[in-house]
Design a protein around this motif. Sequence first.
Motif, PDB file in Angstrom:
ATOM      1  N   UNK A  32      41.066   4.967 105.741  1.00 28.83           N
ATOM      2  CA  UNK A  32      41.508   6.223 105.126  1.00 28.83           C
ATOM      3  C   UNK A  32      42.719   5.890 104.249  1.00 28.83           C
ATOM      4  N   UNK A  33      43.012   6.780 103.289  1.00 24.86           N
ATOM      5  CA  UNK A  33      44.074   6.455 102.334  1.00 24.86           C
ATOM      6  C   UNK A  33      45.430   6.286 102.996  1.00 24.86           C
ATOM      7  N   UNK A  34      45.663   7.084 104.064  1.00 25.74           N
ATOM      8  CA  UNK A  34      46.978   6.982 104.715  1.00 25.74           C
ATOM      9  C   UNK A  34      47.133   5.640 105.460  1.00 25.74           C
ATOM     10  N   UNK A  35      46.018   4.956 105.624  1.00 24.45           N
ATOM     11  CA  UNK A  35      46.099   3.643 106.274  1.00 24.45           C
ATOM     12  C   UNK A  35      46.386   2.522 105.270  1.00 24.45           C
ATOM     13  N   UNK A  36      46.369   2.881 103.982  1.00 25.92           N
ATOM     14  CA  UNK A  36      46.625   1.873 102.950  1.00 25.92           C
ATOM     15  C   UNK A  36      48.101   1.892 102.561  1.00 25.92           C
TER      16      UNK A  36
END
Lengths: 226, 286
Positions: free
Chosen positions: A137-141
């Motif tokens: 997910x984007x928040x994991x990037x």
Amino acid sequence: MKTIIEFKAVDILQKTNIIFQNLNFKISSGEFIYIIGKTGSGKSSLLKSLYAELPIKKGSISVLDYDVEKLNDDNISNLRRKLGIVFQDFQLLTDRNLYDNLNFILKATGWKDKDKIDGRIKEVLDNVHLENCEEKMLYELSGGEQQRATIARALLNHPEIILADEPTGNLDPEKSEKIIALLKEINDKGTTIIVATHDYSIIKKFPSHTFVCENRSLVETSSENI
Amino acid sequence: MSFKNKIKSSSMSIVISMSLVLFVLGILGFLLLNANRLSNHVKQNIGFSVMIKEGVKEVDIMQLQKLIDSKPYSLETNWITKEDAATDLQEELGEDFIVFLGYNPLLESIDIKLKATYANPDSLLLLQKKLSKNDLIHEVFYQKDLVEKISENVRKMSVFLLSFCILLFIISFTLINNTIRLSVYSKRFLIRTMKLVGATNKFIKGPFLSDSIYNGIYSSLVAICMLLAVFQLLQNDMPDFLNIQDLKSMGIIFASIFVAGILFTWLSTFFALRKYLRIKESEIYL
């Protein structure tokens, strides 16, 4: 080299403020261009006028043989599919993972074959060195990974031109260098790159044609003068 | 979550809101239809009496009754003989006035009930004039004040109901429109991103518009089920108040709700999308 972007006597306005006046400017195929200037000097406005997001007041802009000021909605879509745009604020969809972000863009731009879609996503993620991040997910990037994700998205439709608005704006120097190195790598394969930035250190590190936005105009300068 | 699934996740709230609004509209439609029937019922009880001249033969009176029966304004006629009139009057007075007077002074008459469209003061006056010219008729009699009062009240009630209906219709459309606009508004960044990466307007509109049709269908069906349940309850409690056996009226109401449900959602979605497809970057955060 073929001219792929041309401004002829263009006036660009933000609401009632004149940002550029009587702008004349050409970019040839395969070039790597920096647009620099102070915050608010019109770097983003200049890029927006290229993808018909900001209408011009006077003059004409030609991008890949499209007369930008005369485009209707359908032609604006066609033009944007030929451009890869790296937005200052990323414009990634935070409610889905990286694969779905890219898949969504391909579907929105007319791709239908699942195998071809999967293949293209894998290819662009390899290009930006995010091959193992598909399911994240984007928040994991990290910030740098998100920036590379936006570059991956810009690459999806084999663009002839990439417009990057402050692609290193949120990154530390090390990551910034990696991003510009990546854009240089893409440029080496023939894609024209236009980078709007106020991060002068990257220009010193990766010198190229540089234009300064000042006094409602665009002036060419050398990397050494910055 | 895919683009289509994201749209569907907000559909539930739209279906619930729309169902309630369509349900209210359905109730109003039913009231309007019943009000019209009630008004017709009242009007069709308005009538007048044609007093026949003394000495007219029965056969002539029968012919006159047939003639009146054949007229478009006539709903029902009733021939009152002298004897019937005397009996009625005796019952009202409670004494035998014929014995007192020594003869029956009452005239033969024909009571006419009018069709609802003719039951108004103007038509009655016209009919009175027309019938008075007939040689067999002594007098045409009706309760002018009562007719005018009924006509006025029916008119007032119709205007009130119609105004109420229009007001509720506007409120309903506004509510539906706002619900849908909010739903599209919540996806304005998604729409903008799609536009910026080169999606055509048709591609962007497609899932929204097809979903709006499904929302319209689901909302209408839920509203129709709710109406059926309410009508059934009312029918059990107040069988005289409602006429749910009137399949034609019910059909009109349900079909109208179905069409209105789909049309409202589609139109609202279409106009909301049009706005957010044209929105400028500077306006998107407002």
